[in-house]
Design a protein around this motif. Structure first.
Motif, mmCIF file in Angstrom:
data_model
loop_
_atom_site.group_PDB
_atom_site.id
_atom_site.type_symbol
_atom_site.label_atom_id
_atom_site.label_comp_id
_atom_site.label_asym_id
_atom_site.label_seq_id
_atom_site.Cartn_x
_atom_site.Cartn_y
_atom_site.Cartn_z
ATOM 1 N N ILE A 32 0.845 -1.197 0.000
ATOM 2 C CA ILE A 32 0.000 0.000 0.000
ATOM 3 C C ILE A 32 0.875 1.239 0.000
ATOM 4 O O ILE A 32 0.551 2.241 -0.617
ATOM 5 N N THR A 33 2.000 1.184 0.677
ATOM 6 C CA THR A 33 3.035 2.198 0.526
ATOM 7 C C THR A 33 4.230 1.505 -0.122
ATOM 8 O O THR A 33 4.502 0.345 0.152
ATOM 9 N N PHE A 34 4.936 2.215 -0.960
ATOM 10 C CA PHE A 34 6.103 1.642 -1.616
ATOM 11 C C PHE A 34 7.384 1.903 -0.824
ATOM 12 O O PHE A 34 8.476 1.623 -1.290
ATOM 13 N N GLU A 35 7.253 2.435 0.358
ATOM 14 C CA GLU A 35 8.403 2.611 1.224
ATOM 15 C C GLU A 35 8.847 1.226 1.704
ATOM 16 O O GLU A 35 8.013 0.411 2.092
ATOM 17 N N TYR A 36 10.145 0.950 1.677
ATOM 18 C CA TYR A 36 10.660 -0.361 2.088
ATOM 19 C C TYR A 36 10.898 -0.448 3.597
ATOM 20 O O TYR A 36 10.664 -1.476 4.204
ATOM 21 N N GLU A 37 11.420 0.601 4.183
ATOM 22 C CA GLU A 37 11.765 0.618 5.607
ATOM 23 C C GLU A 37 10.931 1.687 6.322
ATOM 24 O O GLU A 37 10.819 2.808 5.823
ATOM 25 N N PRO A 38 10.390 1.360 7.488
ATOM 26 C CA PRO A 38 9.637 2.375 8.227
ATOM 27 C C PRO A 38 10.552 3.540 8.618
ATOM 28 O O PRO A 38 11.720 3.330 8.953
ATOM 29 N N LEU A 95 -9.205 -1.796 12.370
ATOM 30 C CA LEU A 95 -10.377 -0.910 12.419
ATOM 31 C C LEU A 95 -10.946 -0.589 11.046
ATOM 32 O O LEU A 95 -11.878 0.210 10.941
ATOM 33 N N LYS A 96 -10.401 -1.188 10.001
ATOM 34 C CA LYS A 96 -10.879 -0.894 8.644
ATOM 35 C C LYS A 96 -12.328 -1.337 8.484
ATOM 36 O O LYS A 96 -12.781 -2.281 9.122
ATOM 37 N N GLY A 97 -13.055 -0.620 7.627
ATOM 38 C CA GLY A 97 -14.443 -0.957 7.339
ATOM 39 C C GLY A 97 -15.439 -0.368 8.312
ATOM 40 O O GLY A 97 -16.622 -0.700 8.267
ATOM 41 N N TYR A 126 -1.692 -1.163 -7.442
ATOM 42 C CA TYR A 126 -2.724 -2.019 -8.033
ATOM 43 C C TYR A 126 -2.174 -3.432 -8.156
ATOM 44 O O TYR A 126 -1.041 -3.595 -8.607
ATOM 45 N N PRO A 127 -2.852 -4.489 -7.780
ATOM 46 C CA PRO A 127 -4.266 -4.439 -7.407
ATOM 47 C C PRO A 127 -4.472 -4.293 -5.887
ATOM 48 O O PRO A 127 -3.996 -5.112 -5.115
ATOM 49 N N HIS A 128 -5.134 -3.274 -5.493
ATOM 50 C CA HIS A 128 -5.663 -3.091 -4.139
ATOM 51 C C HIS A 128 -7.104 -2.654 -4.323
ATOM 52 O O HIS A 128 -7.436 -1.473 -4.181
ATOM 53 N N PRO A 129 -7.973 -3.614 -4.689
ATOM 54 C CA PRO A 129 -9.347 -3.248 -5.042
ATOM 55 C C PRO A 129 -10.092 -2.513 -3.932
ATOM 56 O O PRO A 129 -10.924 -1.669 -4.216
ATOM 57 N N GLU A 130 -9.747 -2.799 -2.663
ATOM 58 C CA GLU A 130 -10.443 -2.110 -1.577
ATOM 59 C C GLU A 130 -10.100 -0.619 -1.557
ATOM 60 O O GLU A 130 -10.959 0.217 -1.288
ATOM 61 N N SER A 131 -8.866 -0.265 -1.890
ATOM 62 C CA SER A 131 -8.476 1.150 -1.942
ATOM 63 C C SER A 131 -9.149 1.849 -3.120
ATOM 64 O O SER A 131 -9.609 2.987 -3.003
ATOM 65 N N ILE A 132 -9.202 1.169 -4.248
ATOM 66 C CA ILE A 132 -9.845 1.751 -5.424
ATOM 67 C C ILE A 132 -11.342 1.915 -5.168
ATOM 68 O O ILE A 132 -11.914 2.982 -5.421
ATOM 69 N N ALA A 133 -11.996 0.901 -4.625
ATOM 70 C CA ALA A 133 -13.433 0.982 -4.327
ATOM 71 C C ALA A 133 -13.717 2.084 -3.312
ATOM 72 O O ALA A 133 -14.693 2.824 -3.452
ATOM 73 N N PHE A 134 -12.873 2.216 -2.299
ATOM 74 C CA PHE A 134 -13.021 3.268 -1.293
ATOM 75 C C PHE A 134 -13.012 4.641 -1.960
ATOM 76 O O PHE A 134 -13.891 5.472 -1.721
#
Length: 189
Positions: A32-38, A95-97, A126-134
């Motif tokens: 969901i984020t393309f960051e590799y390291e926090p 807590l999502k949804g 993509y694909p993260h259909p829940e993010s796109i639908a949101f």
């Protein structure tokens, strides 16, 4: 948890650790984020400071605990893009949804309209259909699809850009007002 129990307020640097704790699993376990390291806590705070100089940074509090956050950042670093921003939202994965992301974005849009921001842009792996639908439920439309442009966790990901317009694009747009010059607490109440 009912939607009425969710309070949206402006973020404070004291929130940084709780926000980072929400963000870390997205970095370590997802694309969901393309960051590799926090980021470190200090890096995360510095990001917050940079964003809050011009844009709103909001948190959702549910049952007395920070449940999510959202902000916008500069879309491009040229003056002609001042009215366009990139949106970001993260909700605690457990807590999502529950309507937290929606409530955050609704309040965010209220503030952005006061700032005279016109274009909202969301960059989604993509694909993260829940993010796109949101985003579609909130009125965003897909405007670009880039193929295999991000690599994370052993997978090549496509990238989708979605866009939402908040207002009319007039010949002489009103100047963007920095969020720090607005009465944020009043807008968020």
């Amino acid at each position: 948890m009912n939607k009425e129990e969710i309070i949206i307020r402006a973020a404070d640097l004291r929130d940084a650790e709780a926000l980072l704790n929400i963000y870390i699993p997205y970095v370590t376990d997802t694309a969901i984020t393309f960051e590799y390291e926090p980021p470190t806590l200090e890096e995360f705070r510095a990001r917050m400071v940079r964003i809050m100089q011009k844009y709103p940074y909001l948190v959702a509090v549910a049952d007395g605990k920070i449940a999510g956050y959202c902000y916008v950042s500069q879309f491009k670093d040229r003056d002609a893009y001042d009215w366009s921003v990139e949106t970001t939202v993260y909700v605690g994965r457990e807590l999502k949804g529950r309507g937290i992301g929606r409530k955050l974005y609704e309040k965010l849009e209220e503030v952005l309209k006061e700032q005279h921001i016109l274009n909202l842009n969301a960059c989604i792996a993509y694909p993260h259909p829940e993010s796109i639908a949101f985003h579609e439920k909130l009125g965003y439309k897909t405007v670009a699809h880039f193929h295999k442009c991000g690599y994370k966790l052993g997978v090549w990901y496509d990238m989708v850009w979605m866009e939402k317009m908040l207002g009319e694009h007039t010949e002489n747009p009103l100047p963007v007002i920095p969020a720090c010059e607005l009465e944020l607490e009043e807008l968020l109440s």
